[in-house]
Design an enzyme around this catalytic site. Structure first.
Site, PDB file in Angstrom:
ATOM      1  N   GLY A 148       0.831  -1.189   0.000  1.00 32.86           N
ATOM      2  CA  GLY A 148       0.000   0.000   0.000  1.00 32.86           C
ATOM      3  C   GLY A 148       0.870   1.245   0.000  1.00 32.86           C
ATOM      4  N   CYS A 149       0.274   2.375  -0.364  1.00 35.83           N
ATOM      5  CA  CYS A 149       1.035   3.626  -0.451  1.00 35.83           C
ATOM      6  C   CYS A 149       1.488   4.103   0.926  1.00 35.83           C
ATOM      7  CB  CYS A 149       0.209   4.694  -1.162  1.00 35.83           C
ATOM      8  SG  CYS A 149      -1.490   4.853  -0.572  1.00 35.83           S
ATOM      9  N   TYR A 150       0.570   4.183   1.875  1.00 38.13           N
ATOM     10  CA  TYR A 150       0.965   4.590   3.228  1.00 38.13           C
ATOM     11  C   TYR A 150       1.990   3.626   3.833  1.00 38.13           C
ATOM     12  CZ  TYR A 150      -2.976   7.949   3.569  1.00 38.13           C
ATOM     13  OH  TYR A 150      -3.851   8.998   3.406  1.00 38.13           O
ATOM     14  N   GLN A 311       6.605  10.934  -1.008  1.00 44.21           N
ATOM     15  CA  GLN A 311       6.649  10.150  -2.239  1.00 44.21           C
ATOM     16  C   GLN A 311       5.459  10.558  -3.105  1.00 44.21           C
ATOM     17  OE1 GLN A 311       5.995   5.947  -1.447  1.00 44.21           O
ATOM     18  NE2 GLN A 311       3.869   6.266  -0.883  1.00 44.21           N
TER      19      GLN A 311
END
Length: 345
Positions: A148-150, A311
């Protein structure tokens, strides 16, 4: 050339995959699926790809995905696990950008994603796709669960400290902000311009599905029990992510030693930039690139260390990271096709 198929190419992670792979020197895009857009040229939906991608969307049953070398799933949770067994049996490698192969704990998956896991037997061989922390497993994998991004920001921000055993692992705090593209391309009232613009809000504070993913991976990495308080926020920008982590130091270390810990951990990582101590990284410094930037702070020279991480949530937080995994799986330099300079302004 690597023959690549993409399932679910009409969302933001799908078009980001197309953007990156269209100029990848070792890739031949052979199929992109969408039931709803069957027959529509990709460049009609995404004019930014005119002259770069000449494919049309096709329904999954027409796409001949079993003739690909690798298939990316840029789909909702649950789609990849339904199709992965057939593809793997045909010798096709699978990279899932959703959550089907991120968590090893099936009970946690079923709790947070509200569906049974249809192929738990594949979880044992699925590699978690955070390259900087799991490179060797990804190289050998047939199936990868893209992070996942987080969790990407939280793990890369906390891993050096946890591996060195210099912080209290039982009480970590992550205060994270994401642009609205992280919610996907679906029509939703809360994502309308008049709702998300000129607004800033937290969500999922009492519990978010990226928390068990982060905790599980940090515990696997370090062998320590990890306690994490995670508060995600939605900010009125299109792409970008800023995560601020707080941890209490349990060992005496000066600022130079803390900085050296991170610089040594990521010295050979092409996509992790450890900035000078006390820097303030900005999300725009990573826009449209696979870079992730980290900076450390120690307020009042106390026992709390603050880790700032930025990011692009669609690139290092999703599609760029998936291509980085693909490069490793096929024996290519992991930077291949990913050396894009961030876009400013």
């Amino acid at each position: 050339m690597i023959k690549v198929g993409i399932v679910g190419g009409t969302g933001y992670t799908g078009v980001e995959l197309l953007r990156i792979l269209a100029t990848h020197p070792e890739v031949e895009l052979t199929a992109i699926t969408s039931r709803k857009e069957d027959g529509l040229p990709v460049s009609d939906m995404f004019p930014s790809l005119r002259g770069r991608v000449d494919l049309a969307f096709s329904s999954p049953d027409k796409a001949k995905l079993t003739e690909c070398d690798v298939v990316f799933f840029a789909t909702p949770h649950g789609v990849a696990m339904a199709q992965a067994p057939e593809l793997l049996a045909a010798g096709v490698k699978v990279i899932d950008l959703a959550a089907d192969f991120r968590l090893q704990d099936t009970a946690a998956f079923e709790k947070w994603y509200k569906m049974p896991h249809s192929c738990p037997e594949l979880l044992k061989e699925a590699a978690y796709g955070l390259v900087e922390l799991n490179r060797d497993a990804i190289r050998k994998a047939r199936i990868v669960g893209n992070p996942g991004c987080y969790p990407t920001t939280m793990q890369l921000g906390l891993a050096p400290l946890l591996k060195a055993d210099v912080i209290d692992a039982s009480h970590l705090i992550a205060d994270c902000k994401s642009g609205v593209s992280g919610a996907g391309r679906k029509a939703e009232v809360s994502m309308l311009f008049a709702e998300a613009g000129d607004n800033f809000k937290a969500y999922g504070v009492s519990g978010h599905r990226h928390s068990p993913e982060t905790v599980e991976r940090l515990q696997i990495l370090t062998g320590q029990k990890v306690g994490l308080l995670f508060a995600p926020h939605l900010v009125p920008m299109i792409r970008g992510m800023h995560s601020t982590m707080y941890a209490r130091l349990t060992k005496e270390m000066d600022n130079a030693a803390l900085q050296a810990l991170f610089e040594n951990a990521y010295a050979s990582e092409p996509f992790v930039d450890v900035m000078p101590f006390g820097s303030h990284p900005e999300t725009r410094s990573t826009r449209a690139s696979n870079m992730l930037r980290i900076a450390l702070h120690r307020p009042n020279d106390g026992d709390t260390i603050v880790i700032l991480v930025v990011q692009d949530n669609l690139v290092k937080g999703a599609s760029g990271q998936a291509v980085q995994c693909m490069n490793l799986m096929f024996g290519l330099p992991e930077t291949t096709g990913l050396l894009h300079v961030p876009v400013l302004p």
